[in-house]
Design a protein around this motif. Structure first.
Motif, PDB file in Angstrom:
ATOM      1  N   PHE A   1      -6.217  -3.325 -11.225  1.00 40.88           N
ATOM      2  CA  PHE A   1      -5.653  -4.159 -10.156  1.00 40.88           C
ATOM      3  C   PHE A   1      -4.156  -3.904  -9.997  1.00 40.88           C
ATOM      4  O   PHE A   1      -3.638  -3.840  -8.872  1.00 40.88           O
ATOM      5  CB  PHE A   1      -5.907  -5.639 -10.450  1.00 40.88           C
ATOM      6  CG  PHE A   1      -5.439  -6.554  -9.346  1.00 40.88           C
ATOM      7  CD1 PHE A   1      -6.163  -6.649  -8.164  1.00 40.88           C
ATOM      8  CD2 PHE A   1      -4.268  -7.282  -9.482  1.00 40.88           C
ATOM      9  CE1 PHE A   1      -5.725  -7.477  -7.137  1.00 40.88           C
ATOM     10  CE2 PHE A   1      -3.834  -8.115  -8.460  1.00 40.88           C
ATOM     11  CZ  PHE A   1      -4.568  -8.214  -7.289  1.00 40.88           C
ATOM     12  N   LEU A   2      -3.456  -3.741 -11.115  1.00 43.95           N
ATOM     13  CA  LEU A   2      -2.027  -3.413 -11.038  1.00 43.95           C
ATOM     14  C   LEU A   2      -1.832  -2.099 -10.307  1.00 43.95           C
ATOM     15  O   LEU A   2      -0.927  -1.956  -9.468  1.00 43.95           O
ATOM     16  CB  LEU A   2      -1.440  -3.340 -12.449  1.00 43.95           C
ATOM     17  CG  LEU A   2       0.057  -2.998 -12.540  1.00 43.95           C
ATOM     18  CD1 LEU A   2       0.897  -4.060 -11.830  1.00 43.95           C
ATOM     19  CD2 LEU A   2       0.480  -2.879 -14.008  1.00 43.95           C
ATOM     20  N   GLY A   3      -2.690  -1.119 -10.614  1.00 44.97           N
ATOM     21  CA  GLY A   3      -2.625   0.159  -9.912  1.00 44.97           C
ATOM     22  C   GLY A   3      -2.899   0.002  -8.426  1.00 44.97           C
ATOM     23  O   GLY A   3      -2.259   0.657  -7.590  1.00 44.97           O
ATOM     24  N   PHE A   4      -3.839  -0.869  -8.088  1.00 51.13           N
ATOM     25  CA  PHE A   4      -4.155  -1.140  -6.678  1.00 51.13           C
ATOM     26  C   PHE A   4      -2.934  -1.702  -5.945  1.00 51.13           C
ATOM     27  O   PHE A   4      -2.587  -1.254  -4.845  1.00 51.13           O
ATOM     28  CB  PHE A   4      -5.317  -2.130  -6.601  1.00 51.13           C
ATOM     29  CG  PHE A   4      -5.639  -2.620  -5.216  1.00 51.13           C
ATOM     30  CD1 PHE A   4      -6.387  -1.850  -4.344  1.00 51.13           C
ATOM     31  CD2 PHE A   4      -5.194  -3.862  -4.798  1.00 51.13           C
ATOM     32  CE1 PHE A   4      -6.685  -2.302  -3.066  1.00 51.13           C
ATOM     33  CE2 PHE A   4      -5.482  -4.332  -3.523  1.00 51.13           C
ATOM     34  CZ  PHE A   4      -6.232  -3.547  -2.651  1.00 51.13           C
ATOM     35  N   VAL A   5      -2.258  -2.664  -6.552  1.00 54.02           N
ATOM     36  CA  VAL A   5      -1.089  -3.297  -5.932  1.00 54.02           C
ATOM     37  C   VAL A   5       0.063  -2.305  -5.807  1.00 54.02           C
ATOM     38  O   VAL A   5       0.662  -2.143  -4.730  1.00 54.02           O
ATOM     39  CB  VAL A   5      -0.649  -4.537  -6.743  1.00 54.02           C
ATOM     40  CG1 VAL A   5       0.659  -5.097  -6.186  1.00 54.02           C
ATOM     41  CG2 VAL A   5      -1.733  -5.606  -6.712  1.00 54.02           C
ATOM     42  N   VAL A   6       0.374  -1.626  -6.910  1.00 51.92           N
ATOM     43  CA  VAL A   6       1.499  -0.669  -6.909  1.00 51.92           C
ATOM     44  C   VAL A   6       1.215   0.491  -5.962  1.00 51.92           C
ATOM     45  O   VAL A   6       2.083   0.914  -5.186  1.00 51.92           O
ATOM     46  CB  VAL A   6       1.766  -0.155  -8.340  1.00 51.92           C
ATOM     47  CG1 VAL A   6       2.817   0.965  -8.316  1.00 51.92           C
ATOM     48  CG2 VAL A   6       2.216  -1.284  -9.238  1.00 51.92           C
TER      49      VAL A   6
ATOM     50  N   PHE B   1       6.712   8.048  -5.485  1.00 53.38           N
ATOM     51  CA  PHE B   1       6.676   7.763  -6.917  1.00 53.38           C
ATOM     52  C   PHE B   1       5.813   6.543  -7.207  1.00 53.38           C
ATOM     53  O   PHE B   1       4.979   6.553  -8.122  1.00 53.38           O
ATOM     54  CB  PHE B   1       8.097   7.541  -7.446  1.00 53.38           C
ATOM     55  CG  PHE B   1       8.138   7.119  -8.896  1.00 53.38           C
ATOM     56  CD1 PHE B   1       7.933   8.045  -9.910  1.00 53.38           C
ATOM     57  CD2 PHE B   1       8.358   5.786  -9.228  1.00 53.38           C
ATOM     58  CE1 PHE B   1       7.955   7.647 -11.247  1.00 53.38           C
ATOM     59  CE2 PHE B   1       8.376   5.383 -10.556  1.00 53.38           C
ATOM     60  CZ  PHE B   1       8.183   6.316 -11.570  1.00 53.38           C
ATOM     61  N   MET B   2       5.987   5.471  -6.418  1.00 50.45           N
ATOM     62  CA  MET B   2       5.209   4.242  -6.618  1.00 50.45           C
ATOM     63  C   MET B   2       3.725   4.498  -6.378  1.00 50.45           C
ATOM     64  O   MET B   2       2.870   3.994  -7.100  1.00 50.45           O
ATOM     65  CB  MET B   2       5.722   3.149  -5.676  1.00 50.45           C
ATOM     66  CG  MET B   2       7.107   2.638  -6.013  1.00 50.45           C
ATOM     67  SD  MET B   2       7.099   1.610  -7.509  1.00 50.45           S
ATOM     68  CE  MET B   2       6.332   0.139  -6.885  1.00 50.45           C
ATOM     69  N   ASN B   3       3.438   5.287  -5.351  1.00 50.61           N
ATOM     70  CA  ASN B   3       2.052   5.625  -5.057  1.00 50.61           C
ATOM     71  C   ASN B   3       1.429   6.394  -6.218  1.00 50.61           C
ATOM     72  O   ASN B   3       0.283   6.136  -6.624  1.00 50.61           O
ATOM     73  CB  ASN B   3       1.994   6.452  -3.776  1.00 50.61           C
ATOM     74  CG  ASN B   3       0.564   6.683  -3.284  1.00 50.61           C
ATOM     75  OD1 ASN B   3       0.277   7.703  -2.670  1.00 50.61           O
ATOM     76  ND2 ASN B   3      -0.329   5.738  -3.543  1.00 50.61           N
TER      77      ASN B   3
END
Length: 343
Positions: free
Chosen positions: A175-180, A316-318
């Motif tokens: 989920f953190l990966g989804f948001v970031v 980078f965030m992606n």
């Protein structure tokens, strides 16, 4: 076909097949096969699975035959898949090597009981292709990464089964990966994100309904595939007609008479059907841990190839979001594998 990769009882939802392989039927003690055979099976799955995603993206938004009509594409692919299913089953009556698929059947009383599964299946396929139309392939994995969360939620609400703390922790990473990843996506699309989340929900529901529906056909996934594919064609046809895609295609598409376009469409549909065979072989000849590693590795390769082939920009965030989503999915698969082995 957007089949998951069908995911789906396995971690990597991109193996968009028509039926998830019944991994729950694996025994704790699994037979050992020659490494060369396992390598060939995994490679076959890799090639077919990647082809499904890239060819669909190629047709929907990136090819010389740009054809942004995901509902019609889904319906056509189902039609081709049914033809291949019937032909394969017929061939299996004469050639033992092809006998994994039983003769085609369609009993109306059984079809009525399978229909709820098919409704979920059609929505899963439609949302998947709609997501693929609106997002870059590099972001595709992130956009559809919540199927694990929905699977845990629906499993608890529908089946009353709880999930371990370790598995929930893995879901937190995803989920953190989804948001970031969503925040860092350069070519962000709300439509693609919404369709991706919807696809994730229906992937999770599909896996649960498959488990409930297999008993109707004596736990034979290929018999269930007969009914599911046939019903999906019948259910999706009026949806395609009412959506207005057919009239738009007739008015706007200039290459309908080009045989190259229909060859590409048919070949793409054939890879969607091929996912079923690839997953069947991978479940039969590899271990559950190999399946988990294979799925996560395939998702990594898919992201890298998308960046190279489609020149998708990755911030980078992606990139951090993609890494977290893939790592969390792989860790979740490992946790569930270890839980199965200790039961």
């Amino acid at each position: 076909m957007a089949a998951r990769d069908i995911e789906m009882s396995r971690v990597d939802e991109d193996r968009e097949a028509f039926l998830p392989a019944p991994a729950q039927q694996r025994r704790t003690t699994e037979p050992q096969y020659p490494p060369a055979l396992v390598a060939v099976v995994v490679a076959f799955y890799f090639i077919i699975s990647l082809a499904v995603v890239f060819l669909n993206k190629f047709i929907l938004s990136s090819s010389e035959y740009k054809f942004p009509y995901p509902l019609f594409v889904t319906w056509f692919q189902l039609l081709v898949a049914l033809g291949l299913l019937v032909a394969w089953a017929k061939l299996g009556q004469y050639k033992k090597a092809f006998s994994i698929i039983p003769p085609y059947e369609f009993d109306l009383s059984i079809a009525k009981r399978v229909a709820p599964l098919t409704v979920v299946y059609v929505l899963m396929l439609a949302f998947n292709n709609l997501c693929l139309q609106y997002v870059e392939v590099t972001f595709y994995q992130v956009a559809r990464s919540l199927s694990i969360h929905f699977s845990i939620l629906f499993t608890y609400l529908i089946l009353g089964k709880k999930t371990s703390t370790a598995a929930i922790g893995a879901c937190g990473i995803v989920f953190l990966g989804f948001v970031v990843g969503s925040y860092g996506e350069i070519n962000f699309s709300w439509e693609g994100l919404i369709y991706g989340v919807g696809s994730s929900a229906f992937v999770a529901l599909y896996g649960i309904y498959v488990q409930k529906s297999l008993a109707i056909v004596d736990n034979n996934q290929w018999r269930l595939l007969h009914y599911n594919t046939t019903l999906a064609i019948l259910i999706l046809l009026p949806v395609v007609m009412l959506s207005g895609e057919v009239s738009e295609i007739l008015d706007n598409v200039q290459f309908l008479g080009d045989i190259g376009f229909w060859v590409l469409m048919t070949f793409t549909a054939a890879t969607g059907f091929g996912i079923n065979i690839a997953m069947f072989l991978q479940v039969k000849y590899t271990s559950a841990l190999t399946n988990t590693i294979s799925g996560t590795a395939k998702a990594c390769v898919q992201t890298l190839l998308a960046a190279m082939i489609f020149r998708n920009p990755i911030s980078f965030m992606n990139g951090v979001g993609i890494f977290l989503a893939l790592f969390g999915s792989g860790y979740y698969g490992y946790v569930r594998y270890m839980e199965r082995m200790t039961k």
